[in-house]
Scaffold this motif. Sequence first.
Motif, mmCIF file in Angstrom:
data_model
loop_
_atom_site.group_PDB
_atom_site.id
_atom_site.type_symbol
_atom_site.label_atom_id
_atom_site.label_comp_id
_atom_site.label_asym_id
_atom_site.label_seq_id
_atom_site.Cartn_x
_atom_site.Cartn_y
_atom_site.Cartn_z
ATOM 1 N N GLN A 40 -6.722 -13.966 -16.843
ATOM 2 C CA GLN A 40 -7.685 -14.173 -15.243
ATOM 3 C C GLN A 40 -5.572 -13.742 -14.367
ATOM 4 N N ARG A 41 -4.436 -14.431 -14.765
ATOM 5 C CA ARG A 41 -3.403 -14.593 -14.557
ATOM 6 C C ARG A 41 -2.699 -13.415 -14.725
ATOM 7 N N LEU A 42 -2.637 -12.511 -15.682
ATOM 8 C CA LEU A 42 -2.366 -11.040 -15.896
ATOM 9 C C LEU A 42 -2.836 -10.296 -15.338
ATOM 10 N N SER A 43 -4.153 -10.307 -14.850
ATOM 11 C CA SER A 43 -4.969 -9.382 -14.349
ATOM 12 C C SER A 43 -4.376 -9.333 -12.131
ATOM 13 N N GLU A 44 -3.450 -9.920 -11.550
ATOM 14 C CA GLU A 44 -3.343 -10.419 -10.925
ATOM 15 C C GLU A 44 -1.588 -9.955 -10.435
#
Length: 319
Positions: A40-44
């Motif tokens: 989730q963090r990496l996708s942003e």
Amino acid sequence: MRIVYLDEPTYLPDDFVREMERLGAFEVYFDRPDLTTAVQRLSEADIAIVEWTRLPELAFAKLTRLNHIALVMTGYDLVDIKAAGAAGISVSNCPTYSAQAVAEHVFALLLAVNRRILQADRLVRQGESHVYGPFLAGELAGRTLGLIGTGRIGQAVARIARGFGMHVIGANRSGRAVPGVEAADIREVMRRSDVVSLHVPFHAKTKGMITSELLSSMKRTALLINTSRGGLVDEDALFTLLRDAKIAGAGLDDLVRVAGNPLYGLDNVVFTPGTAWYTDTAREANMAELLDTIRGYVNGSPRNIVNEEFLASKRPQSE
């Protein structure tokens, strides 16, 4: 440009944060996320700094924005670099910052094992003095140090070894000559050396490379020092050989099995918890190298890319 520090920085000086903020929006997370949270963090993010989080192949399926992963450390086994490359995500490491620190730690472990420093310390604390019998040791001068891997760290180890008066032999994948190191293949290094020190990266091709057969070929008086990943070594075979005094001792900075490892029951092994790299000088150099790596990527001059051979075409960076 959005840059995230994915997971619990070991060291995060203010000047590093300021420089990151000059490159883009910078967010730091001070925990060690599970894979779902990490994705989730990496996708942003456009760029991610990763220190602790393992990113297997399945992590990259939904990462359509992320362009680059900057690993804080030298090793890159945390990330499936082939899967990252196929997703168009380059991965860099920091290969130079800790060479001297790790080389010095090799000798900290070596001397502690060879001179039985931990056992001697315990005896003195118990009130003993001038006890000689258990502490007969061999001097390093005139002995042979064998390197498995003769890159930056291996060469730094060789320089220190020569200062002790040791003869240095070494094996590497390419067979290239290294000044001050007698070239030998891995079997010869393991067989001839009084001390074997491991300095190769851990990945699928090197996993378990120090096999039971190679360990069994070592001298009974030899020592094994590993400041690389524990997974390079057949740990079960190492335990058996050390227990049966078929190898004299070992100094280990990393293990495959941390909880309840039978090696803990042996008094001819000295352990450290992955701290070979951790000095004040190396810590500062790590941040400088990480910053240079990220700047290079942002400025279109990527460096220290470890998955170049797998890298698909890069996506445009987000503003």
